[in-house]
Design an enzyme around this catalytic site. Structure first.
Site, short mmCIF file in Angstrom:
data_model
loop_
_atom_site.label_atom_id
_atom_site.label_comp_id
_atom_site.label_asym_id
_atom_site.label_seq_id
_atom_site.Cartn_x
_atom_site.Cartn_y
_atom_site.Cartn_z
N PRO A 90 -6.08 2.28 -9.80
CA PRO A 90 -7.23 1.70 -9.60
C PRO A 90 -7.38 0.57 -10.26
O PRO A 90 -8.46 -0.61 -10.10
CB PRO A 90 -8.13 3.11 -9.97
CG PRO A 90 -7.44 4.65 -10.37
CD PRO A 90 -6.63 4.19 -10.66
N GLU A 117 -4.87 12.50 -14.55
CA GLU A 117 -6.27 11.35 -15.16
C GLU A 117 -5.68 10.22 -15.15
O GLU A 117 -6.16 9.74 -15.14
CB GLU A 117 -6.17 11.68 -16.51
CG GLU A 117 -7.76 12.56 -16.27
CD GLU A 117 -8.44 13.50 -15.09
OE1 GLU A 117 -8.49 14.65 -14.01
OE2 GLU A 117 -9.10 11.76 -15.30
N ARG A 154 4.59 -2.72 9.65
CA ARG A 154 4.16 -3.23 10.80
C ARG A 154 4.44 -5.05 10.99
O ARG A 154 4.24 -5.22 12.03
CB ARG A 154 2.53 -2.97 11.17
CG ARG A 154 1.69 -3.35 9.95
CD ARG A 154 0.10 -2.50 10.44
NE ARG A 154 -0.31 -3.27 11.87
CZ ARG A 154 -0.86 -4.17 11.71
NH1 ARG A 154 -0.16 -5.21 11.35
NH2 ARG A 154 -0.35 -4.92 13.35
N ASP A 169 -3.92 -10.43 13.52
CA ASP A 169 -4.56 -8.90 12.70
C ASP A 169 -5.67 -9.66 11.91
O ASP A 169 -6.37 -10.51 12.15
CB ASP A 169 -3.46 -8.69 11.76
CG ASP A 169 -2.57 -7.61 12.05
OD1 ASP A 169 -2.16 -7.97 11.18
OD2 ASP A 169 -2.86 -7.18 13.30
#
Ligand code: 4FV
Length: 246
Positions: A90, A117, A154, A169
């Site tokens: 994160p 964690e 992709r 896209d």
């Protein structure tokens, strides 16, 4: 492209890699994925991969030894491996279509999946890049790794039928995609816009550009600041703002 994934749960990857476009890319040998369970490189009798945080605090952290041992066993010591080593966390750089496009041009990348964690800070010494798929906390780095593999796969030449489709896209031109329609022409009184069945390609191009700008203006206006807008775009945005005011 070769992707090596270092994870405690290789079994989590079986279905995402075993279906649809990703499976096809692997079957076509356009993508090769190695799943390495770094618990098997733990040196302690009980194959310990996590431990308590120094200084106290809740939860367990991933120990450096098993991950270093696994990466060096597979790729040799630092510098031998030509690919990019990526830590899923994160605290990483936000993942984007632009980053996916860049990484899809690499011959090889490695993904290190956290759990518990998080990581002992010294594990970051292994990584060339840290990537986050979003500002929320997951139980592990496996799903982020799968997201990255799917987004890259992709973009590999030869994976999507007509190579061209990926270039239209969302985000490929920095805008959200315009609405798409297919048969039937009318569904529950919802009709396909006439312009799309007019065969008038310039009108269709203009309509799609306008609807991409409209959707981006209404849903993600900040994206408009990040891209170069043409004179036509500015004219279309003027029309859109007038229409949306009505
Ligand atoms: C994550 C994310 C993520 C944090 C603690 C794994 C978890 C656990 N990774 N983008 N968002 N990782 O939530 O990449 O170790």
């Amino acid at each position: 492209m070769k992707i090596t994934v270092f994870t405690l749960f290789p079994e989590m990857f079986s279905s995402p890699l075993g279906a649809s476009i990703v499976k096809r890319a692997i079957d076509l040998k356009l993508l090769h994925v190695d799943l390495i369970d770094f618990r098997t490189y733990a040196q302690t009798k009980h194959k310990q991969v996590d431990d308590e945080p120094y200084g106290g605090g809740a939860g367990m952290l991933l120990k450096p030894e098993p991950i270093y041992a696994a990466v060096e066993a597979i790729h040799g010591d630092k510098g031998a491996y030509k690919g990019k080593i990526i830590l899923m966390s994160p605290q990483g750089e936000p993942f984007s279509q632009e980053m996916a496009l860049g990484l899809s041009k690499e011959d090889a990348i490695s993904l290190i999946c956290g759990h518990y964690e998080g990581f002992d800070e010294r594990i970051r010494g292994l990584a060339d890049l840290e990537v986050s798929i979003g500002d929320y906390v997951l139980t592990g780095g496996e799903l982020p790794a799968m997201v990255l593999i799917d987004a890259l796969c992709r973009l590999l030449p030869g994976v999507l039928g007509e190579d061209s489709s990926a270039q239209f896209d969302s985000f490929s031109d920095g805008l959200l995609e315009h609405p798409h329609f297919t048969r039937p022409r009318v569904f529950r009184d919802m009709a396909v816009p006439d312009v799309l069945v007019s065969g008038h390609h310039e009108e269709i191009r203009r309509w799609r550009r306008k609807e991409s700008l409209r959707r981006t203006l209404l849903r993600r206006p900040a994206l408009l600041e990040q891209i170069e807008l043409s004179d036509e775009d500015h004219r279309l945005l003027k029309e859109i703002r007038q229409e949306e005011e009505q």
